[in-house]
Each structure stands twice: as structure tokens, then as C-alpha cells.
Design a protein around this motif. Structure first.
Motif, PDB file in Angstrom:
ATOM      1  N   SER A  47       0.732  -1.272   0.084  1.00 19.18           N
ATOM      2  CA  SER A  47      -0.114  -0.219  -0.076  1.00 19.18           C
ATOM      3  C   SER A  47       1.069   1.193   0.064  1.00 19.18           C
ATOM      4  O   SER A  47       0.353   2.114   0.195  1.00 19.18           O
ATOM      5  CB  SER A  47      -0.861   0.017   1.264  1.00 19.18           C
ATOM      6  OG  SER A  47      -0.114  -0.059   2.463  1.00 19.18           O
ATOM      7  N   ALA A  48       2.113   1.266  -0.395  1.00 19.09           N
ATOM      8  CA  ALA A  48       3.005   2.306  -0.509  1.00 19.09           C
ATOM      9  C   ALA A  48       2.571   3.345  -1.450  1.00 19.09           C
ATOM     10  O   ALA A  48       2.219   2.804  -2.434  1.00 19.09           O
ATOM     11  CB  ALA A  48       4.410   1.850  -0.556  1.00 19.09           C
ATOM     12  N   THR A  49       2.525   4.592  -1.489  1.00 17.93           N
ATOM     13  CA  THR A  49       2.078   5.603  -2.117  1.00 17.93           C
ATOM     14  C   THR A  49       3.145   6.380  -2.805  1.00 17.93           C
ATOM     15  O   THR A  49       2.986   7.097  -3.612  1.00 17.93           O
ATOM     16  CB  THR A  49       1.025   6.500  -1.880  1.00 17.93           C
ATOM     17  OG1 THR A  49       1.458   7.212  -0.765  1.00 17.93           O
ATOM     18  CG2 THR A  49      -0.102   5.653  -1.308  1.00 17.93           C
ATOM     19  N   THR A  50       4.370   6.308  -2.197  1.00 12.35           N
ATOM     20  CA  THR A  50       5.459   6.972  -2.257  1.00 12.35           C
ATOM     21  C   THR A  50       6.876   6.220  -2.626  1.00 12.35           C
ATOM     22  O   THR A  50       6.816   5.248  -2.313  1.00 12.35           O
ATOM     23  CB  THR A  50       5.713   8.097  -1.541  1.00 12.35           C
ATOM     24  OG1 THR A  50       6.110   7.819  -0.235  1.00 12.35           O
ATOM     25  CG2 THR A  50       4.423   9.232  -1.374  1.00 12.35           C
ATOM     26  N   THR A  51       7.722   6.779  -3.216  1.00 17.72           N
ATOM     27  CA  THR A  51       8.994   6.125  -3.237  1.00 17.72           C
ATOM     28  C   THR A  51       9.988   6.898  -2.382  1.00 17.72           C
ATOM     29  O   THR A  51       9.602   7.851  -1.773  1.00 17.72           O
ATOM     30  CB  THR A  51       9.682   6.137  -4.689  1.00 17.72           C
ATOM     31  OG1 THR A  51       9.722   7.400  -5.125  1.00 17.72           O
ATOM     32  CG2 THR A  51       8.606   5.432  -5.806  1.00 17.72           C
ATOM     33  N   GLU A  52      10.974   6.291  -2.099  1.00 10.10           N
ATOM     34  CA  GLU A  52      11.966   6.995  -1.197  1.00 10.10           C
ATOM     35  C   GLU A  52      12.486   8.418  -1.992  1.00 10.10           C
ATOM     36  O   GLU A  52      12.870   9.113  -1.162  1.00 10.10           O
ATOM     37  CB  GLU A  52      13.304   6.187  -1.165  1.00 10.10           C
ATOM     38  CG  GLU A  52      12.756   4.989  -0.079  1.00 10.10           C
ATOM     39  CD  GLU A  52      14.343   4.208   0.413  1.00 10.10           C
ATOM     40  OE1 GLU A  52      15.203   4.791   0.817  1.00 10.10           O
ATOM     41  OE2 GLU A  52      14.078   2.899   0.517  1.00 10.10           O
ATOM     42  N   ALA A  53      12.612   8.380  -3.027  1.00  8.53           N
ATOM     43  CA  ALA A  53      13.166   9.790  -3.714  1.00  8.53           C
ATOM     44  C   ALA A  53      11.966  10.767  -3.523  1.00  8.53           C
ATOM     45  O   ALA A  53      12.242  11.826  -3.161  1.00  8.53           O
ATOM     46  CB  ALA A  53      13.423   9.753  -5.162  1.00  8.53           C
ATOM     47  N   VAL A  54      10.673  10.400  -3.621  1.00 11.95           N
ATOM     48  CA  VAL A  54       9.776  11.366  -3.266  1.00 11.95           C
ATOM     49  C   VAL A  54       9.650  11.747  -1.754  1.00 11.95           C
ATOM     50  O   VAL A  54       9.525  12.974  -1.509  1.00 11.95           O
ATOM     51  CB  VAL A  54       8.406  10.767  -3.863  1.00 11.95           C
ATOM     52  CG1 VAL A  54       7.199  11.701  -3.424  1.00 11.95           C
ATOM     53  CG2 VAL A  54       8.266  10.616  -5.300  1.00 11.95           C
TER      54      VAL A  54
END
Length: 65
Positions: A8-15
Motif C-alpha cells: 500500500s505504499a504511495t511514494t518512493t524513497e526519492a519522493v
């Protein structure tokens, strides 16, 4: 090899890193990255950008009794 995100992750580490570093308003960042303002506030509070571990807090035995 790419990063592994939970289901359910909506973002990446870069974001997440960009959210933490930018000085824009919560609303502007939410619109820029396509996430909710609650998500922006959550990642601004955290010091790390890694996903929190999912699953039970206490590991139970898998051996049947």
C-alpha cells in the motif's frame, strides 16, 4: 536492483526525501506528488525515508501445538 515497497505504499524513497527537503506548503507538495496532505505531513515528521515494517509486532511461533 530496485527498491522493494510494501503493497500500500504511495511514494518512493526519492519522493519522500523530496517531501522532507522542500519548503513548500503541505498542499502544494501533495498536489505536486499526487498524494494526500496527510501523507506529506507524515513524511515530514519522520527522520528516515524507509518504509515502516509491516506485520505483527510480536512474532508468533509457526509450529502447531
Amino acid at each position: 536492483m530496485g527498491q522493494v515497497l510494501h503493497g500500500s505504499a504511495t511514494t518512493t524513497e526519492a519522493v519522500r526525501r523530496a517531501i522532507q527537503l522542500r519548503q513548500e506548503s503541505v498542499r502544494a507538495l501533495a498536489k505536486r506528488y499526487g498524494v494526500s496532505p496527510t501523507t506529506v505531513q507524515k513524511w515530514r515528521k519522520r527522520s528516515a525515508t524507509a518504509d515502516a515494517p509491516m506485520g505483527p509486532k510480536q512474532v508468533r511461533s509457526t509450529v502447531l501445538t
